[in-house]
Design a protein around this motif. Sequence first.
Motif, PDB file in Angstrom:
ATOM      1  N   ASN A   1      -3.640 -26.644 -58.424  1.00 35.28           N
ATOM      2  CA  ASN A   1      -2.396 -26.328 -59.113  1.00 35.28           C
ATOM      3  C   ASN A   1      -2.462 -25.078 -59.988  1.00 35.28           C
ATOM      4  O   ASN A   1      -1.429 -24.457 -60.236  1.00 35.28           O
ATOM      5  CB  ASN A   1      -1.975 -27.517 -59.987  1.00 35.28           C
ATOM      6  CG  ASN A   1      -1.507 -28.698 -59.176  1.00 35.28           C
ATOM      7  OD1 ASN A   1      -0.396 -28.725 -58.688  1.00 35.28           O
ATOM      8  ND2 ASN A   1      -2.373 -29.683 -59.023  1.00 35.28           N
ATOM      9  N   LEU A   2      -3.643 -24.723 -60.451  1.00 36.26           N
ATOM     10  CA  LEU A   2      -3.769 -23.622 -61.415  1.00 36.26           C
ATOM     11  C   LEU A   2      -4.625 -22.481 -60.901  1.00 36.26           C
ATOM     12  O   LEU A   2      -4.976 -21.583 -61.653  1.00 36.26           O
ATOM     13  CB  LEU A   2      -4.378 -24.141 -62.725  1.00 36.26           C
ATOM     14  CG  LEU A   2      -3.651 -25.316 -63.397  1.00 36.26           C
ATOM     15  CD1 LEU A   2      -4.399 -25.759 -64.633  1.00 36.26           C
ATOM     16  CD2 LEU A   2      -2.217 -24.944 -63.727  1.00 36.26           C
ATOM     17  N   GLY A   3      -4.943 -22.487 -59.622  1.00 35.53           N
ATOM     18  CA  GLY A   3      -5.845 -21.473 -59.096  1.00 35.53           C
ATOM     19  C   GLY A   3      -5.165 -20.300 -58.432  1.00 35.53           C
ATOM     20  O   GLY A   3      -5.837 -19.357 -57.997  1.00 35.53           O
ATOM     21  N   SER A   4      -3.853 -20.308 -58.321  1.00 29.47           N
ATOM     22  CA  SER A   4      -3.162 -19.218 -57.638  1.00 29.47           C
ATOM     23  C   SER A   4      -1.744 -19.075 -58.172  1.00 29.47           C
ATOM     24  O   SER A   4      -1.243 -19.945 -58.896  1.00 29.47           O
ATOM     25  CB  SER A   4      -3.128 -19.473 -56.119  1.00 29.47           C
ATOM     26  OG  SER A   4      -2.416 -20.653 -55.835  1.00 29.47           O
ATOM     27  N   GLY A   5      -1.099 -17.987 -57.793  1.00 30.03           N
ATOM     28  CA  GLY A   5       0.291 -17.761 -58.179  1.00 30.03           C
ATOM     29  C   GLY A   5       0.451 -17.500 -59.657  1.00 30.03           C
ATOM     30  O   GLY A   5      -0.492 -17.146 -60.374  1.00 30.03           O
ATOM     31  N   GLY A   6       1.704 -17.705 -60.142  1.00 32.38           N
ATOM     32  CA  GLY A   6       1.985 -17.472 -61.553  1.00 32.38           C
ATOM     33  C   GLY A   6       1.224 -18.424 -62.456  1.00 32.38           C
ATOM     34  O   GLY A   6       0.763 -18.042 -63.526  1.00 32.38           O
ATOM     35  N   ALA A   7       1.062 -19.670 -62.023  1.00 31.19           N
ATOM     36  CA  ALA A   7       0.317 -20.635 -62.825  1.00 31.19           C
ATOM     37  C   ALA A   7      -1.140 -20.226 -62.956  1.00 31.19           C
ATOM     38  O   ALA A   7      -1.753 -20.407 -64.008  1.00 31.19           O
ATOM     39  CB  ALA A   7       0.421 -22.028 -62.197  1.00 31.19           C
ATOM     40  N   GLY A   8      -1.712 -19.654 -61.890  1.00 29.70           N
ATOM     41  CA  GLY A   8      -3.100 -19.214 -61.944  1.00 29.70           C
ATOM     42  C   GLY A   8      -3.299 -18.111 -62.960  1.00 29.70           C
ATOM     43  O   GLY A   8      -4.310 -18.077 -63.672  1.00 29.70           O
ATOM     44  N   ALA A   9      -2.341 -17.190 -63.042  1.00 33.55           N
ATOM     45  CA  ALA A   9      -2.447 -16.105 -64.016  1.00 33.55           C
ATOM     46  C   ALA A   9      -2.334 -16.627 -65.446  1.00 33.55           C
ATOM     47  O   ALA A   9      -3.043 -16.174 -66.352  1.00 33.55           O
ATOM     48  CB  ALA A   9      -1.363 -15.062 -63.755  1.00 33.55           C
ATOM     49  N   LEU A  10      -1.457 -17.606 -65.645  1.00 32.23           N
ATOM     50  CA  LEU A  10      -1.259 -18.153 -66.980  1.00 32.23           C
ATOM     51  C   LEU A  10      -2.443 -19.007 -67.420  1.00 32.23           C
ATOM     52  O   LEU A  10      -2.840 -18.984 -68.580  1.00 32.23           O
ATOM     53  CB  LEU A  10       0.022 -18.998 -67.010  1.00 32.23           C
ATOM     54  CG  LEU A  10       1.336 -18.221 -66.902  1.00 32.23           C
ATOM     55  CD1 LEU A  10       2.497 -19.186 -66.681  1.00 32.23           C
ATOM     56  CD2 LEU A  10       1.581 -17.394 -68.159  1.00 32.23           C
ATOM     57  N   ALA A  11      -3.020 -19.779 -66.477  1.00 34.46           N
ATOM     58  CA  ALA A  11      -4.104 -20.689 -66.829  1.00 34.46           C
ATOM     59  C   ALA A  11      -5.460 -20.013 -66.870  1.00 34.46           C
ATOM     60  O   ALA A  11      -6.420 -20.569 -67.391  1.00 34.46           O
ATOM     61  CB  ALA A  11      -4.144 -21.852 -65.832  1.00 34.46           C
ATOM     62  N   GLY A  12      -5.581 -18.825 -66.290  1.00 38.78           N
ATOM     63  CA  GLY A  12      -6.850 -18.129 -66.295  1.00 38.78           C
ATOM     64  C   GLY A  12      -7.825 -18.603 -65.238  1.00 38.78           C
ATOM     65  O   GLY A  12      -9.010 -18.251 -65.283  1.00 38.78           O
TER      66      GLY A  12
END
Length: 275
Positions: free
Chosen positions: A225-236
Amino acid sequence: MKNILIIAAKEIQEGMRNRWVLATTLLLAALALTLSFLGSAPTGNVGVDPLDIVVVSLSSLTIFLVPLIALLLSHDAIVGEMERGTMLLLLSYPLGRRQVIFGKFLGHLAILSFATLFGYGAAALALALTGTAISGDGLGAFAAMIGSSVLLGAVFIAIGYLTSTLAAERSTAGGIAIGIWLFFVLIYDMALLGGLVAAQGKALPAGLLDLLLIFNPTDAYRLLNLGSGGAGALAGLGGIAGHTALSPPILLVALSVWIIAPLTLATTIFSRREL
């Protein structure tokens, strides 16, 4: 299959009468709404899709809360009924032990799915009703997050069943369940981080990091869920995801294996256990 569905319906009916299940559903909804509105507040200034921030916030909530709820639902599913004497009554009907395990699993999964869909769906609906601009990509990421949250819950329900078949007493199963939650949610990643720091910047052998990440279902969920896309950029986590071979299909397979393996072991052990 009919017997499995009957057992599942029994678990759902008992769950719906349980105030703890209702409280859990309302807690998920309240926390999801709070995180959604607090997290999406600054997006008008920074130009970030509000649902990307919601995905990051709710994914972090899921990693801590959903495994705990799943383990609390399932840790006494077998040993609890054995202590109360109701398992003997249940097995006096023309039911196989495998059918009991799978029926209970489906029932608990349905309860957890309802709580997740209701809680997180309420957050998305509230954002839509406030007129927040939501893109198609953000909506897709949000739907994928809900689906993978249910999958993560299924993993820990299966682990809870394995615990329930191994433990001799309900209290023992509860203690083991809390220990499992602490290990996967907190201790594992702290130990992994400590190992990386102790390596003093040395590169890990090829594939070792991938194995270490998929050995923890919460890490597989986090990367999914947090490794790609906009969420990936936000989560680091975009940088970590870029250095692994763990694509979304591989992560989904890993989570599926985490469901099948404990559930199969639980079924085997329960089939051989004396009541």
